[in-house]
Scaffold this motif. Sequence first.
Motif, PDB file in Angstrom:
ATOM      1  N   ASP A 195      46.090  39.477  35.692  1.00  0.00           N
ATOM      2  CA  ASP A 195      45.018  39.486  36.677  1.00  0.00           C
ATOM      3  C   ASP A 195      44.546  38.040  36.823  1.00  0.00           C
ATOM      4  O   ASP A 195      44.384  37.342  35.813  1.00  0.00           O
ATOM      5  N   CYS A 196      44.345  37.594  38.071  1.00  0.00           N
ATOM      6  CA  CYS A 196      43.956  36.199  38.266  1.00  0.00           C
ATOM      7  C   CYS A 196      43.285  36.015  39.617  1.00  0.00           C
ATOM      8  O   CYS A 196      43.305  36.910  40.460  1.00  0.00           O
ATOM      9  N   LYS A 214      37.688  36.031  34.591  1.00  0.00           N
ATOM     10  CA  LYS A 214      37.951  36.293  33.169  1.00  0.00           C
ATOM     11  C   LYS A 214      36.657  36.056  32.398  1.00  0.00           C
ATOM     12  O   LYS A 214      36.006  35.037  32.583  1.00  0.00           O
ATOM     13  N   LYS A 217      38.108  37.112  25.702  1.00  0.00           N
ATOM     14  CA  LYS A 217      39.429  36.769  25.181  1.00  0.00           C
ATOM     15  C   LYS A 217      40.452  37.816  25.596  1.00  0.00           C
ATOM     16  O   LYS A 217      40.159  38.997  25.641  1.00  0.00           O
ATOM     17  N   ASN A 218      41.664  37.343  25.883  1.00  0.00           N
ATOM     18  CA  ASN A 218      42.762  38.262  26.209  1.00  0.00           C
ATOM     19  C   ASN A 218      42.994  39.233  25.062  1.00  0.00           C
ATOM     20  O   ASN A 218      42.952  38.847  23.895  1.00  0.00           O
ATOM     21  N   HIS A 246      48.527  38.426  24.774  1.00  0.00           N
ATOM     22  CA  HIS A 246      48.849  37.069  25.211  1.00  0.00           C
ATOM     23  C   HIS A 246      50.326  36.793  24.980  1.00  0.00           C
ATOM     24  O   HIS A 246      50.992  37.509  24.232  1.00  0.00           O
ATOM     25  N   GLN A 276      45.354  27.427  26.694  1.00  0.00           N
ATOM     26  CA  GLN A 276      44.935  28.228  27.848  1.00  0.00           C
ATOM     27  C   GLN A 276      45.728  27.774  29.063  1.00  0.00           C
ATOM     28  O   GLN A 276      46.029  26.580  29.210  1.00  0.00           O
ATOM     29  N   GLU A 304      44.050  29.260  34.458  1.00  0.00           N
ATOM     30  CA  GLU A 304      42.875  30.099  34.723  1.00  0.00           C
ATOM     31  C   GLU A 304      42.180  30.535  33.440  1.00  0.00           C
ATOM     32  O   GLU A 304      41.349  31.438  33.456  1.00  0.00           O
ATOM     33  N   ASN A 327      43.569  31.847  30.624  1.00  0.00           N
ATOM     34  CA  ASN A 327      44.223  32.882  29.805  1.00  0.00           C
ATOM     35  C   ASN A 327      44.816  32.239  28.572  1.00  0.00           C
ATOM     36  O   ASN A 327      45.562  31.263  28.669  1.00  0.00           O
TER      37      ASN A 327
END
Length: 144
Positions: free
Chosen positions: A12-13, A78, A81-82, A85, A134, A137, A139
């Motif tokens: 997702d971005c 966002k 935290k993811n 990953h 990261q 974006e 992530n």
Amino acid sequence: MLSIKQVQITFDCAEPVRVARFWSEVLGYVASLPDGFATWDDYDRALPPGKQGPAGAVCADPSGAGPRLYFQRVPEGKVVKNRVHLDVRVGTGLVGEERLAALEAECARLLPLGAVRGLLLVADEENESCLVMQDVEGNEFCLD
């Protein structure tokens, strides 16, 4: 029993093309363009007013061995935290200073692409060193 042969990893971005370009460079993948367009800019110009900025973008391993990556535009940013990953495996089989040098070299390559350096986790009794980073974006991913 059915056996799954392929997976796609979806991000997702806010800017799918930008994130797809970043990951294409990181992984040596190839970005897939919509049929009939030579560039993303050509595609964007062909969209109706108010709809510019593609809703999705794709990049894939040119050998077909790695998973396809799909980037979808979502309205929310966002915020945490993811939970999942990617680990970019640049230090496989390396230990100690040799592994750290490989992680640092890859980090240096990715910074000009828009990556952000995070925490270096130094080897302990259970794990080898890795470097948290990261993407463009925010992530999280690891150089492993």
